[in-house]
Design a protein around this motif. Structure first.
Motif, PDB file in Angstrom:
ATOM      1  N   ILE A  41       0.993  -1.454  -0.216  1.00  0.00           N
ATOM      2  CA  ILE A  41       0.257  -0.150  -0.111  1.00  0.00           C
ATOM      3  C   ILE A  41       1.101   1.149   0.092  1.00  0.00           C
ATOM      4  CG2 ILE A  41      -2.009   1.143   0.894  1.00  0.00           C
ATOM      5  CD1 ILE A  41      -2.679  -1.296   0.059  1.00  0.00           C
ATOM      6  N   ASP A  42       2.069   1.229   0.641  1.00  0.00           N
ATOM      7  CA  ASP A  42       3.319   2.894   0.357  1.00  0.00           C
ATOM      8  C   ASP A  42       3.351   2.186  -0.536  1.00  0.00           C
ATOM      9  OD1 ASP A  42       4.434   3.335   4.157  1.00  0.00           O
ATOM     10  OD2 ASP A  42       3.418   1.027   3.577  1.00  0.00           O
ATOM     11  N   PHE A  43       3.711   1.502  -1.802  1.00  0.00           N
ATOM     12  CA  PHE A  43       4.700   1.443  -2.997  1.00  0.00           C
ATOM     13  C   PHE A  43       3.538   2.404  -3.446  1.00  0.00           C
ATOM     14  CE2 PHE A  43       4.480   0.345  -7.064  1.00  0.00           C
ATOM     15  CZ  PHE A  43       7.051   0.232  -7.544  1.00  0.00           C
ATOM     16  N   ALA A  44       1.471   1.824  -3.502  1.00  0.00           N
ATOM     17  CA  ALA A  44       0.587   3.023  -4.437  1.00  0.00           C
ATOM     18  C   ALA A  44       0.365   3.632  -3.992  1.00  0.00           C
ATOM     19  CB  ALA A  44      -0.381   1.163  -3.935  1.00  0.00           C
ATOM     20  N   HIS A 114      -1.439  -1.870   5.172  1.00  0.00           N
ATOM     21  CA  HIS A 114      -2.208  -0.434   5.313  1.00  0.00           C
ATOM     22  C   HIS A 114      -0.222   0.225   4.844  1.00  0.00           C
ATOM     23  CE1 HIS A 114      -0.720   0.142   9.397  1.00  0.00           C
ATOM     24  NE2 HIS A 114      -1.286  -0.994   9.530  1.00  0.00           N
ATOM     25  N   LEU A 115      -0.940   1.951   4.880  1.00  0.00           N
ATOM     26  CA  LEU A 115       0.033   2.195   5.020  1.00  0.00           C
ATOM     27  C   LEU A 115       0.518   3.263   6.064  1.00  0.00           C
ATOM     28  CD1 LEU A 115       1.529   4.966   2.614  1.00  0.00           C
ATOM     29  CD2 LEU A 115      -0.341   7.206   4.273  1.00  0.00           C
ATOM     30  N   SER A 116       1.720   2.568   6.172  1.00  0.00           N
ATOM     31  CA  SER A 116       2.726   2.325   7.233  1.00  0.00           C
ATOM     32  C   SER A 116       2.598   4.348   8.344  1.00  0.00           C
ATOM     33  CB  SER A 116       4.834   2.644   6.956  1.00  0.00           C
ATOM     34  OG  SER A 116       4.707   3.341   5.728  1.00  0.00           O
ATOM     35  N   GLN A 117       3.402   3.951  10.038  1.00  0.00           N
ATOM     36  CA  GLN A 117       3.007   5.283  10.355  1.00  0.00           C
ATOM     37  C   GLN A 117       4.019   6.471   9.881  1.00  0.00           C
ATOM     38  OE1 GLN A 117       0.351   5.000  12.487  1.00  0.00           O
ATOM     39  NE2 GLN A 117       0.685   7.083  12.474  1.00  0.00           N
ATOM     40  N   TRP A 118       5.042   5.637   9.437  1.00  0.00           N
ATOM     41  CA  TRP A 118       6.773   6.207   9.226  1.00  0.00           C
ATOM     42  C   TRP A 118       6.172   7.104   7.526  1.00  0.00           C
ATOM     43  CZ3 TRP A 118      10.848   8.254  10.305  1.00  0.00           C
ATOM     44  CH2 TRP A 118      11.931   8.241   9.069  1.00  0.00           C
ATOM     45  N   ARG A 120       3.568   8.076   6.828  1.00  0.00           N
ATOM     46  CA  ARG A 120       1.906   8.851   6.951  1.00  0.00           C
ATOM     47  C   ARG A 120       2.643  10.558   7.351  1.00  0.00           C
ATOM     48  NH1 ARG A 120      -3.050   6.765   7.950  1.00  0.00           N
ATOM     49  NH2 ARG A 120      -3.626   4.613   6.959  1.00  0.00           N
ATOM     50  N   TYR A 121       3.625   9.813   8.804  1.00  0.00           N
ATOM     51  CA  TYR A 121       4.554  11.213   9.587  1.00  0.00           C
ATOM     52  C   TYR A 121       5.056  12.257   8.396  1.00  0.00           C
ATOM     53  CZ  TYR A 121       3.390   8.903  13.397  1.00  0.00           C
ATOM     54  OH  TYR A 121       2.703   9.418  14.922  1.00  0.00           O
ATOM     55  N   VAL A 122       5.904  11.111   7.408  1.00  0.00           N
ATOM     56  CA  VAL A 122       6.619  11.740   6.237  1.00  0.00           C
ATOM     57  C   VAL A 122       5.577  12.956   5.097  1.00  0.00           C
ATOM     58  CG1 VAL A 122       7.883  11.483   4.625  1.00  0.00           C
ATOM     59  CG2 VAL A 122       8.341  10.407   6.775  1.00  0.00           C
ATOM     60  N   LEU A 123       4.925  12.303   5.201  1.00  0.00           N
ATOM     61  CA  LEU A 123       4.380  12.909   4.068  1.00  0.00           C
ATOM     62  C   LEU A 123       3.448  13.792   4.732  1.00  0.00           C
ATOM     63  CD1 LEU A 123       1.950  10.030   1.934  1.00  0.00           C
ATOM     64  CD2 LEU A 123       4.098  11.101   0.878  1.00  0.00           C
ATOM     65  N   THR A 124       3.441  13.884   5.385  1.00  0.00           N
ATOM     66  CA  THR A 124       2.545  15.570   6.697  1.00  0.00           C
ATOM     67  C   THR A 124       3.888  16.264   6.385  1.00  0.00           C
ATOM     68  OG1 THR A 124       0.883  13.790   7.199  1.00  0.00           O
ATOM     69  CG2 THR A 124       1.209  15.792   8.935  1.00  0.00           C
TER      70      THR A 124
END
Length: 279
Positions: A41-44, A114-118, A120-124
């Motif tokens: 999911i991270d890849f996608a 699912h999208l990894s927590q890491w 999520r933080y980085v994209l924010t």
């Protein structure tokens, strides 16, 4: 147009074809399997955001006279090396990666997929930084070309971060089932040809700063080649024995049912054939 320039253009459209076609096997594989376990999911997710950034960057460098002028001011009057095939690839990739991401919402995922927590933080964090740069550009404190460069560096980060989860997922599962190797072979071809075109264009313009002036094209090619080699080794060397028509967990369930015998055996055999047909 000189012979080398024509060859460069030819190489560029071949790389466009190889890199563009490389998106279809995963889309078709997801559709055929009707599930997305084995597909990160991270890849996608990162793919879509990365190619959105690349599309904005490529269109800006190719079509904006303002950006072209700013580039020439920084590179001794030389033009940038973004070509029509670069723009075509970026926009097409954005479309296909969006379809792949959409499939992860339509088809069943594995538990905990699912999208990894890491990320999520980085994209924010990246989103905040890009918003600040965009605001600075809007107020005239930063040139547009700097915003585009920021997007290109974001894309380069995404290229690395989207490959690492898939590489680890293959390692953790000890299998590449659900991950299209055809995609990787085409990606390798596209990356190699893209690098060749960039080197040719820089040579023709007698301006090797064209490589550093188009860091995303150079970076994408090198990073893609590096990870593609790892994926190829995973598929054909490290986990070659794991390929056989389905994931190990499904095989284990079918084997257990066959050992129970009777009616469950018949049901398990039928399911086993179904799983084999899907993968």
């Amino acid at each position: 147009m000189s012979g080398l320039a024509t060859f460069s253009s030819f190489i560029g459209w071949v790389y466009f074809a190889a890199w563009s076609i490389s998106f279809y096997p995963q889309v078709l594989l997801n559709y055929r399997r009707k599930r997305v376990d084995g597909f990160s999911i991270d890849f996608a997710t990162l793919n879509v955001l990365g190619f959105l950034s690349l599309s904005i960057y490529s269109v800006g460098f190719f079509a904006s006279e303002r950006v072209k002028r700013q580039y020439r001011e920084r590179h001794g009057g030389k033009d940038n090396t973004v070509q029509p095939n670069d723009v075509a690839f970026a926009v097409h990739a954005l479309l296909l990666s969006s379809i792949s991401l959409g499939q992860t919402f339509c088809y069943p995922r594995a538990s905990g997929q699912h999208l990894s927590q890491w990320n999520r933080y980085v994209l924010t964090g990246v989103g905040i930084v890009l918003a600040v740069i965009a605001a600075s550009t809007a107020f005239g404190d930063t040139q547009v070309i700097d915003l585009l460069y920021a997007l290109s560096y974001f894309k380069l980060y995404i290229t690395v971060s989207k490959y690492v989860p898939q590489m680890y997922l293959n390692y953790a599962r000890k299998s590449t089932v659900g991950w299209s190797i055809v995609n990787i072979l085409l990606d390798f071809t596209g990356g190699l040809l893209s690098l060749i075109q960039l080197l040719l264009d820089s040579s023709l313009s007698k301006d090797w700063s064209g490589i550093t002036g188009n860091p995303i094209k150079f970076g994408l090619s090198v990073v893609s080649l590096f990870f593609d080699i790892i994926f190829i080794l995973q598929h054909y060397v490290f986990y070659r024995h794991a390929r056989g028509g389905g994931d190990a967990p499904h095989k284990a369930v079918n084997e257990r049912r066959r050992l129970l015998g009777g009616e469950e055996e018949g049901e398990g055999s039928g399911e086993g054939r179904g799983e084999g047909g899907e993968v």
